[in-house]
Structures are given as C-alpha cells and as structure tokens.
Scaffold this active site. Structure first.
Site, PDB file in Angstrom:
ATOM      1  N   ARG A 180      12.897 -37.042  30.047  1.00  0.00           N
ATOM      2  CA  ARG A 180      13.403 -35.651  30.112  1.00  0.00           C
ATOM      3  C   ARG A 180      13.967 -35.301  31.490  1.00  0.00           C
ATOM      4  O   ARG A 180      13.858 -34.156  31.931  1.00  0.00           O
ATOM      5  CB  ARG A 180      12.309 -34.651  29.759  1.00  0.00           C
ATOM      6  CG  ARG A 180      11.916 -34.633  28.302  1.00  0.00           C
ATOM      7  CD  ARG A 180      12.934 -33.834  27.495  1.00  0.00           C
ATOM      8  NE  ARG A 180      12.598 -33.818  26.079  1.00  0.00           N
ATOM      9  CZ  ARG A 180      11.912 -32.836  25.497  1.00  0.00           C
ATOM     10  NH1 ARG A 180      11.510 -31.818  26.196  1.00  0.00           N
ATOM     11  NH2 ARG A 180      11.666 -32.909  24.217  1.00  0.00           N
TER      12      ARG A 180
ATOM     13  N   ARG B  37      15.336 -28.467  31.892  1.00  0.00           N
ATOM     14  CA  ARG B  37      15.266 -27.090  32.405  1.00  0.00           C
ATOM     15  C   ARG B  37      14.742 -26.939  33.823  1.00  0.00           C
ATOM     16  O   ARG B  37      14.870 -25.885  34.416  1.00  0.00           O
ATOM     17  CB  ARG B  37      14.412 -26.240  31.455  1.00  0.00           C
ATOM     18  CG  ARG B  37      15.163 -25.824  30.207  1.00  0.00           C
ATOM     19  CD  ARG B  37      14.224 -25.285  29.154  1.00  0.00           C
ATOM     20  NE  ARG B  37      13.322 -26.344  28.723  1.00  0.00           N
ATOM     21  CZ  ARG B  37      12.477 -26.245  27.697  1.00  0.00           C
ATOM     22  NH1 ARG B  37      12.392 -25.125  27.031  1.00  0.00           N
ATOM     23  NH2 ARG B  37      11.712 -27.260  27.364  1.00  0.00           N
TER      24      ARG B  37
ATOM     25  N   ARG C 256      23.546 -25.342  29.994  1.00  0.00           N
ATOM     26  CA  ARG C 256      22.853 -25.021  28.742  1.00  0.00           C
ATOM     27  C   ARG C 256      23.258 -23.627  28.267  1.00  0.00           C
ATOM     28  O   ARG C 256      23.507 -23.406  27.091  1.00  0.00           O
ATOM     29  CB  ARG C 256      21.342 -25.098  28.985  1.00  0.00           C
ATOM     30  CG  ARG C 256      20.437 -24.573  27.895  1.00  0.00           C
ATOM     31  CD  ARG C 256      20.243 -25.606  26.814  1.00  0.00           C
ATOM     32  NE  ARG C 256      19.222 -25.181  25.859  1.00  0.00           N
ATOM     33  CZ  ARG C 256      19.436 -24.283  24.898  1.00  0.00           C
ATOM     34  NH1 ARG C 256      20.603 -23.712  24.772  1.00  0.00           N
ATOM     35  NH2 ARG C 256      18.456 -23.978  24.060  1.00  0.00           N
TER      36      ARG C 256
ATOM     37  N   ASP D 203      18.831 -35.719  21.251  1.00  0.00           N
ATOM     38  CA  ASP D 203      17.473 -35.411  20.795  1.00  0.00           C
ATOM     39  C   ASP D 203      17.130 -36.339  19.623  1.00  0.00           C
ATOM     40  O   ASP D 203      18.020 -36.828  18.935  1.00  0.00           O
ATOM     41  CB  ASP D 203      17.352 -33.948  20.351  1.00  0.00           C
ATOM     42  CG  ASP D 203      15.885 -33.522  20.291  1.00  0.00           C
ATOM     43  OD1 ASP D 203      15.320 -33.185  21.339  1.00  0.00           O
ATOM     44  OD2 ASP D 203      15.295 -33.580  19.194  1.00  0.00           O
TER      45      ASP D 203
ATOM     46  N   TYR E  24       8.148 -34.038  12.130  1.00  0.00           N
ATOM     47  CA  TYR E  24       8.921 -32.791  12.261  1.00  0.00           C
ATOM     48  C   TYR E  24       9.642 -32.459  10.953  1.00  0.00           C
ATOM     49  O   TYR E  24       9.770 -31.291  10.586  1.00  0.00           O
ATOM     50  CB  TYR E  24       9.938 -32.897  13.403  1.00  0.00           C
ATOM     51  CG  TYR E  24       9.290 -32.889  14.775  1.00  0.00           C
ATOM     52  CD1 TYR E  24       8.930 -31.689  15.386  1.00  0.00           C
ATOM     53  CD2 TYR E  24       9.011 -34.070  15.451  1.00  0.00           C
ATOM     54  CE1 TYR E  24       8.322 -31.667  16.630  1.00  0.00           C
ATOM     55  CE2 TYR E  24       8.408 -34.068  16.692  1.00  0.00           C
ATOM     56  CZ  TYR E  24       8.059 -32.867  17.280  1.00  0.00           C
ATOM     57  OH  TYR E  24       7.451 -32.847  18.506  1.00  0.00           O
TER      58      TYR E  24
END
Ligand code: CP3
Length: 343
Positions: free
Chosen positions: A23, A27, A36, A73, A149
């Site tokens: 990652r 952010r 973003r 992703d 998921y």
C-alpha cells in the site's frame, strides 16, 4: 542494471535487502490524496491509466523504493466478472452479496478483460517511467480472499459469511473459487506481458481458516494459479502473502511453489528461518503500528526484522499495508536505517 528484488527472488541474497511497502501508494501521501480527489471515485483512479501510473510512481519518486506495485485493487476481478463493486468513502468496498447457491449459479465463468485493459495500459506507462533498477510488481487477490468479499459484499471482522457458506455449500463455493482461479491466471499473465517483473498474490484472510480449510481454499487455488501462470510464463517470479498463516507457512510454501513468502509481524523467527527462508525468499515483516509510533521503538522493530532475516534472502517490507495516519518522516527513517544495514 540489476533489479535487487528479482535477484532475491532468483536465489541471490543481497547484502542490503531491497525495500518496498504494501500500500505504498495511498492516503498517507498528500500527492495521492490530491489525485484521488481529482479522479472522483476510487475505481476511476484505478481505471484511468494516466492517474493509476502517476500514483504508482509517486512513492518511487519520493522515497526511491526498490519496487513499484501497480496501483489497482484485488476487487477488479469481481468487477470484470460483472459483479457490482463500489468503494464508499471511509467505509471500504461494497459488492452485491453472492451468498446463496442460487445466486452463485448465475456467476459468469469468464471475466470481460476489456474492462481490465486500463490496468495493462497503466503497467506499460509505469514501465516507461521506471529506471532499470526498480522492479515492477503486478498482483491479484488470492481466490479465498476475493471470494470472502464477493460472498459478504463487504469486509467483516472475520469473514464469517464466506466461511459458513464454504462449510454449508462447498460445491457452490468452489464455483466461485474456480472462476477466480481461471481469471486470475489470465489477469496475471496479462500483467507480465504488459511489463510486470514479478507478481504478488494477496491472501489477506488466509489466517481465519482452520488447517483443512486452509489447504482447500487458500493453498490449493493458489497452487493452481502459480502452475497456470508458469505454464504460459515459465520464469515467472511469484510472492505469496497468506496473512496470518503462522505455523502453516511451510506447507503453503511447499505446495504452492512460490519463490517468495510475505510474512506478517506475528511470525515466529526460527520457524521462518528454518522452514521457509531456507527454501525461498522472505518478505516482511515490520509491524505497521511500529511505523506509526516512530522513534526508538521503530528503530528497534526495524533492527529485529534485520537481525532475524537479513542473514538470508530478505525483501524488507511491512507485515501488512501502511496505514493512512503514518507520518512520512517515519517512512524516511525506516528506509535510511534499512539501507545503512551492515551485515
Ligand atoms: O500496494 C499498493 O500500493 C497497490 C495498491 C493496492 C490497493 N489495494 C489500493 C487501495 C493493493 C495491492 C490492494 C490490495 C487489496 N485490496 C487487498 C489485499 C491487501 C490488503 O491490504 O489486505 C484487499 C483486502 C483489498 C480490498 C480493499 N480495497 C479494501 C478492504 C479497501 C478499503 C480499506 C482501505 O484501506 O480503504 C480497499 C480500498 C483501497 N485499495 C485503497 C487503496 C489505496 C484506499 C481507497 C482510497 O484511497 O480511498
């Protein structure tokens, strides 16, 4: 120029271990947050090659990591299989739950790869923007983790919905896994052809499974992906990340045949050295919370990773992804200390 990450995966230990972070585009970086916001949705960011390539390169420019990982992703595969996938701000992914055998029977077996073409284009762009010593990593989610998921429609504390479905309806669940295995092979081969130097398979939820289920739903599908990719791309270098697998890591390594195993911070060093690092490269395993803490605690945690594993084949990384609240100065402290390592 030599890519140190590929050297380690090819069996050649480096005096100073290569370093990158899971990652690493994210952010905690102001330049990421800016792009973003400009992109609109998270999937727009993933599927606009110019933007995806730019955020992939941001941490390379800022920190000079030894590897870039393509910005995308693991849930782009369900998206290409025609499932609805959304990322709600601050809440994580939302999918239409695939939680009954009846719904699973409607799942398309083949993904629409035109939907993933922007990822391949982003890889080609990143490749042009990288120097010759920085490796480019492609990735996918392991079928088990992606399926958790798809079944629950979101992340949950222990992915119980998928675990219950796999116990109650193993044949239906296997249908999801089979679709993910086949399409992940095609996706990873496509990433290699677009310029990826190595691959990582993220099995974030491997650690919630008991041994028998782990063998069936984590190891076996991953083994099939590794074999399927190698059939088309014989020299492919693959890192597996069965997070939380603990004492099952040696079995995972032996049966999947990956060149590298990414370990989390709870791993037991002598087991890893004797039964994993003796046969493969080890990647990891700084606690992301030590990176948030900084100071002497961070130095000690870094030294522990180096003392435990830098005597063998090591790719320095975190034990899981960097968290958004991590100070940039702590990342700089980590890189400096790892690069100053004297065997
Ligand atoms: O490592 C990198 O820099 C490459 C990019 C990458 C992302 N996701 C970008 C992302 C990678 C390798 C992933 C993998 C991924 N995605 C995993 C496996 C690894 C892991 O971290 O456990 C999983 C389980 C997912 C699914 C996913 N995507 C979740 C649960 C979330 C929400 C949690 C969060 O951090 O927000 C995402 C969103 C996501 N994927 C973000 C990023 C940078 C944050 C989205 C944003 O910017 O708003």
């Amino acid at each position: 120029m030599i890519k140190s990450l590929l050297e380690v995966l090819s069996g050649r230990k480096q005096a100073v271990p290569p370093i990158w972070m899971m990652r690493q585009a994210g952010r905690y970086l102001p330049e990421y947050r800016e792009l973003r916001a400009k992109a609109g949705s998270f999937l727009d960011l993933c599927f606009t090659p110019e933007y995806a390539a730019e955020v992939t390169l941001q941490p390379i420019r800022r920190f000079g990591f030894d590897a870039a990982i393509i910005f995308s992703d693991i849930l782009v595969i369900p998206y290409a299989l025609g499932r609805s996938v959304r990322f709600e701000a601050g809440e994580g992914p939302r999918l239409d739950p695939l939680d009954t055998p009846e719904k699973i029977a409607t799942l398309a077996p083949q993904a629409d790869f035109t939907k993933l073409e922007p990822v391949f284009e982003a890889l080609r762009r990143v490749k042009r923007g990288l120097d010759t010593k920085t490796a480019l990593i492609g990735f996918c989610g392991a079928p088990w983790t992606v399926a958790t998921y798809m079944v629950a429609g979101q992340g949950t504390p222990d992915q119980a919905p998928a675990r219950i479905l796999a116990y109650q309806h193993p044949e239906a669940f296997e249908k999801i896994i089979d679709a993910l295995v086949d399409n992940s092979i095609q996706y990873l081969v496509g990433q290699l052809k677009a310029g990826a130097d190595a691959l990582q398979i993220f099995d974030t939820w491997a650690g919630v499974l008991p041994p028998r289920e782990f063998a069936r739903w984590s190891i076996e599908p991953t083994r099939r992906i590794v074999a399927g990719v190698r059939q088309q791309m014989p020299g492919a270098k693959i890192i597996g990340f069965p997070r939380g697998a603990g004492a099952l890591l040696p079995e995972y390594l032996e049966r999947t045949g990956v060149e590298g195993v990414s370990i989390d911070w709870t791993a037991e060093p002598s087991l890893i050295r004797e039964r994993v690092q003796s046969r493969a490269a080890v990647q990891g395993n700084l606690d992301p919370l030590a990176l948030i803490a900084g100071g002497d605690a961070l130095d000690r945690a870094i030294d522990d990773v180096l003392d435990n594993y830098a005597g063998g084949r090591l790719i320095f990384n975190l034990g899981h992804g960097i968290l958004p609240e991590t100070p940039i100065a702590h990342v700089e402290q980590m890189i400096k200390r790892v690069r100053a390592y004297k065997p």
